[in-house]
Motif scaffolding. Structure first.
Motif, PDB file in Angstrom:
ATOM      1  N   VAL A   1       0.865  -1.173   0.000  1.00  0.00           N
ATOM      2  CA  VAL A   1       0.000   0.000   0.000  1.00  0.00           C
ATOM      3  C   VAL A   1       0.902   1.223   0.000  1.00  0.00           C
ATOM      4  CG1 VAL A   1      -1.740   1.291   1.262  1.00  0.00           C
ATOM      5  CG2 VAL A   1      -1.851  -1.193   1.191  1.00  0.00           C
ATOM      6  N   ARG A   2       0.803   1.996  -1.079  1.00  0.00           N
ATOM      7  CA  ARG A   2       1.717   3.136  -1.217  1.00  0.00           C
ATOM      8  C   ARG A   2       1.075   4.358  -0.572  1.00  0.00           C
ATOM      9  NH1 ARG A   2       2.851   2.234  -7.484  1.00  0.00           N
ATOM     10  NH2 ARG A   2       4.392   3.877  -7.259  1.00  0.00           N
ATOM     11  N   ALA A   3       1.153   4.397   0.759  1.00  0.00           N
ATOM     12  CA  ALA A   3       0.433   5.408   1.520  1.00  0.00           C
ATOM     13  C   ALA A   3       1.017   6.800   1.318  1.00  0.00           C
ATOM     14  CB  ALA A   3       0.423   5.048   2.992  1.00  0.00           C
ATOM     15  N   VAL A   4       2.343   6.900   1.254  1.00  0.00           N
ATOM     16  CA  VAL A   4       2.983   8.184   0.964  1.00  0.00           C
ATOM     17  C   VAL A   4       3.902   7.933  -0.215  1.00  0.00           C
ATOM     18  CG1 VAL A   4       4.554   9.957   1.789  1.00  0.00           C
ATOM     19  CG2 VAL A   4       2.866   9.004   3.337  1.00  0.00           C
ATOM     20  N   ASP A   5       3.681   8.660  -1.295  1.00  0.00           N
ATOM     21  CA  ASP A   5       4.349   8.313  -2.539  1.00  0.00           C
ATOM     22  C   ASP A   5       4.965   9.548  -3.174  1.00  0.00           C
ATOM     23  OD1 ASP A   5       5.144   6.426  -4.287  1.00  0.00           O
ATOM     24  OD2 ASP A   5       3.284   6.343  -5.424  1.00  0.00           O
ATOM     25  N   GLY A   6       6.118   9.943  -2.662  1.00  0.00           N
ATOM     26  CA  GLY A   6       6.834  11.043  -3.277  1.00  0.00           C
ATOM     27  C   GLY A   6       6.318  12.408  -2.860  1.00  0.00           C
ATOM     28  N   VAL A   7       6.491  12.752  -1.584  1.00  0.00           N
ATOM     29  CA  VAL A   7       6.038  14.054  -1.090  1.00  0.00           C
ATOM     30  C   VAL A   7       7.251  14.929  -0.814  1.00  0.00           C
ATOM     31  CG1 VAL A   7       4.888  15.238   0.814  1.00  0.00           C
ATOM     32  CG2 VAL A   7       3.894  13.158  -0.128  1.00  0.00           C
ATOM     33  N   THR A   8       7.212  16.157  -1.287  1.00  0.00           N
ATOM     34  CA  THR A   8       8.314  17.096  -1.094  1.00  0.00           C
ATOM     35  C   THR A   8       7.758  18.417  -0.576  1.00  0.00           C
ATOM     36  OG1 THR A   8       9.531  16.120  -2.920  1.00  0.00           O
ATOM     37  CG2 THR A   8      10.176  18.336  -2.268  1.00  0.00           C
ATOM     38  N   PHE A   9       8.233  18.864   0.569  1.00  0.00           N
ATOM     39  CA  PHE A   9       7.887  20.211   1.041  1.00  0.00           C
ATOM     40  C   PHE A   9       8.842  20.648   2.142  1.00  0.00           C
ATOM     41  CE2 PHE A   9       5.816  19.447   5.184  1.00  0.00           C
ATOM     42  CZ  PHE A   9       5.568  18.097   5.115  1.00  0.00           C
TER      43      PHE A   9
END
Lengths: 350, 272
Positions: A45-53
């Motif tokens: 399950v790709r719950a967080v997939d490439g977050v940038t901040f």
């Protein structure tokens, strides 16, 4: 705020406070997936997939999104609370006070010990679950903060009492057990607990969701005034857009495990660009406004089998052919306003 | 004026707490009176914070809790003293509940369609399985789902919003006259909240079902309610037409509630 608060003004500004735009937290393309294997069937399950901040010094950064948008997994990853089946697959979480490590999950235990509560603290949703029901409030303060603050027992207690005054709590609560306090008082105790060491960074996960509206407004005002007084940064997570409108400086909108839009909070409300944000803002009921509210068709994406390309495209009114094929990149469409949408940024996909 | 559908006449509920020596009485609901007409469906909203007695009121209307004072009449039945199987069945046909947390309302180990089939056979007109399936599908279509989506699935496989809609579909199977919804959207995400709330409106307008909507969310209450009462510590502090009350509340407590609502229209009131 005035009155007793002035007693306790911060005397030693944090190093580097001169640069207000300095990021305290830099999240870079983080990917956290749940990987399970049961009876030979593996599931991801790709719950967080490439977050940038980035979260800057002295700002409240809001994260909004519905359940299953991955916001809880994201803050778990940032807080280093990684337990199987959750795994960090890629990317990094860098804190300015912990250089050289790609996140709490990858740092040695001694480093985590040093940083936790002194530099990084948390305010969680269920205050009853945070405070030990078998111990008086003062013991909980001793457990969490004494080793960071030092001093004799008497000095420590004086400091706690002075700090409690900031959240307008009577020193008598220190002798009470958690069940003797009301929900609002308990949440104020957890806020006092999270801020007593003057941390650089506070993670607040739906801290007011369980509170009544009148108490909620009070508690939010307190978080704001303590944050301004100490110059800390806060990552504030809630699905309540009304709270974001009143409290946060910048706001990131999550959908299906990705950040889809980020801008200064007033701009998100006055000029949303991503179709999901447009819908989200437009659907909020307002007292005094009788226009009927449309509801969004379809259901949130299944992250075990997410839609290809943009994860919003099956529900999107502006969906084009390219949306199902390509993941839209996060592009700064206006100054300080980033959006991930093919319709908003035509030709941005490289 | 015909007999109303529901009539609460000076209803009160007192809980006794403590042991043999120290007995404390808590008045959860004090002297509550209102009626819901039989000939015109409406959405009647009860607003209050925790401890205001709104959930106790819901439980009394559902016949789970017996009032300690006053009388509660539903369609000629005395709800406070329901006696006998036939009366209870008639009451349960006509009044259906929807609860706050759909994940707690459904057994996690039981497929959702089984709930619907059981209700269809017990309270609906279904005589056999085929008819139960037809009725279940019909009810699910009224809430924007279909039997194909729910069949064989367990509660955890659906989102909170979908599951709450299944709960509403289940309530519709018995063709109720009144639905008591206790905080039906407080566990549902903001983006799905309006879908549920709009569904209540459709039930009122298209099926003629009256709804008692219990909430602490003033904004959704404003958008759907016809009449409203605001409760504080078991007492009604303000009552009347929903739009009038919420647009210009008179009682100090209602005003305080109204001011505490964080609307997206007046941003940054907390800043500085």
């Amino acid at each position: 705020m005035s009155g007793p608060v002035a007693l306790h003004t911060p005397t030693t500004p944090v190093a580097g406070a001169a640069l207000a735009s300095d990021p305290v937290l830099r999240v870079n393309d983080i990917q956290a997936h749940f990987r399970t294997q049961h009876f030979g069937v593996s599931r991801e399950v790709r719950a967080v997939d490439g977050v940038t901040f980035d979260v800057r010094r002295n700002e409240i950064y809001g994260l909004a999104g519905e359940s299953s948008s991955g916001k809880t997994t994201l803050i778990k990853t940032i807080a280093g609370a990684i337990k199987p089946p959750l795994q960090v697959v890629g990317g990094s979480v860098q804190f300015s006070f912990m250089p050289g490590y790609p996140g709490l999950h990858a740092a040695p235990a001694a480093e985590v010990e040093r940083v936790r509560w002194r530099h990084l603290s948390y305010v969680m949703q269920g205050s009853m679950n945070v405070l030990n029901p078998m111990r008086r409030v003062i013991s909980t303060f001793q457990d969490f903060a004494w080793r960071h603050l030092g001093g004799s027992r008497k000095q420590f207690e004086e400091r706690v009492v002075a700090h409690l005054a900031r959240v307008r709590l009577d020193p008598a609560v220190l002798r009470a057990y958690p069940h003797e306090l009301s929900g609002g008082m308990r949440q104020r105790v957890t806020i006092a607990l999270a801020t007593i060491c003057k941390p650089d960074f506070i993670i607040a996960d739906e801290p007011t969701t369980a509170l009544d509206v009148i108490v909620q407004k009070d508690v939010l005002g307190m978080i704001r005034s303590i944050q301004q007084e100490m110059g800390s940064s806060v990552l504030f997570v809630t699905h309540d857009m009304g709270v974001h409108a009143h409290l946060t400086d910048r706001l990131g909108i999550m959908y299906g495990g990705r950040l889809v839009e980020e801008a200064p909070t007033p701009e998100i409300f006055s000029r949303p660009l991503h179709p999901y944000t447009v819908y989200l803002i437009g659907s909020l009921p307002r007292i005094g406004d009788d226009t009927p509210r449309k509801s969004l068709e379809g259901s949130p994406p299944n992250l075990a089998d997410p839609p290809t390309g943009c994860r919003f495209h099956p529900r999107c009114p502006l969906a084009m052919e390219v949306c199902a094929r390509q993941v839209p990149p996060m592009v700064e469409s206006l100054p300080g306003h980033r959006v991930a949408c093919h319709a908003v940024n035509p030709g941005a996909a490289a | 004026m015909s007999e109303p559908l529901l009539r609460l006449d000076h209803v009160s509920k007192t809980f006794a707490r403590g042991g043999f020596f120290s007995r404390r009485r808590i008045e959860a609901v004090k002297d509550l009176s209102f009626t819901i007409a039989a000939d015109k469906a409406e959405i009647f909203t009860i607003i209050g914070e925790s401890g205001s007695g709104k959930s106790t009121t819901a439980r009394m209307i559902l016949g789970i809790e017996r009032p300690t004072g006053g009388s509660l009449q539903f369609d000629g039945l005395d709800v406070g003293a329901l006696n006998g199987h036939a009366d209870r069945m008639r009451f349960m046909h006509a009044v259906q509940p929807i609860f706050q947390n759909p994940f707690e309302a459904f057994n996690p180990l039981k497929q959702l369609d089984r709930y619907l089939f059981l209700t269809a056979r017990r309270f609906g007109a279904a005589r056999d399985q085929a008819e139960a399936e037809r009725l279940a599908d019909e009810a699910l279509r009224k809430v924007g789902l279909s039997l194909a989506e729910a069949k064989g699935r367990f509660p955890h496989e659906l989102s909170g919003g979908q599951l709450q809609r299944v709960a509403i579909a289940r309530a519709l199977l018995s063709n109720p006259k009144l639905i008591v919804a206790d905080e039906p959207v407080s566990m549902v995400d903001a983006s799905l909240r309006m879908a549920i709330v709009n569904l209540f409106k459709a039930l009122r307008d298209e099926l003629g079902i009256s709804i008692i909507y219990i909430t602490h969310d003033l904004a959704t209450a404003y958008s759907i309610s016809d009449r409203i009462i605001i409760m504080q510590k078991g007492e009604v502090v303000e009552a009347g037409d929903a739009r009038a009350v919420l647009a210009a509340p008179q009682h100090p407590y209602s005003r305080q509630l109204r001011e505490a609502v964080l609307t997206p229209d007046s941003p940054r009131a907390l800043a500085s």
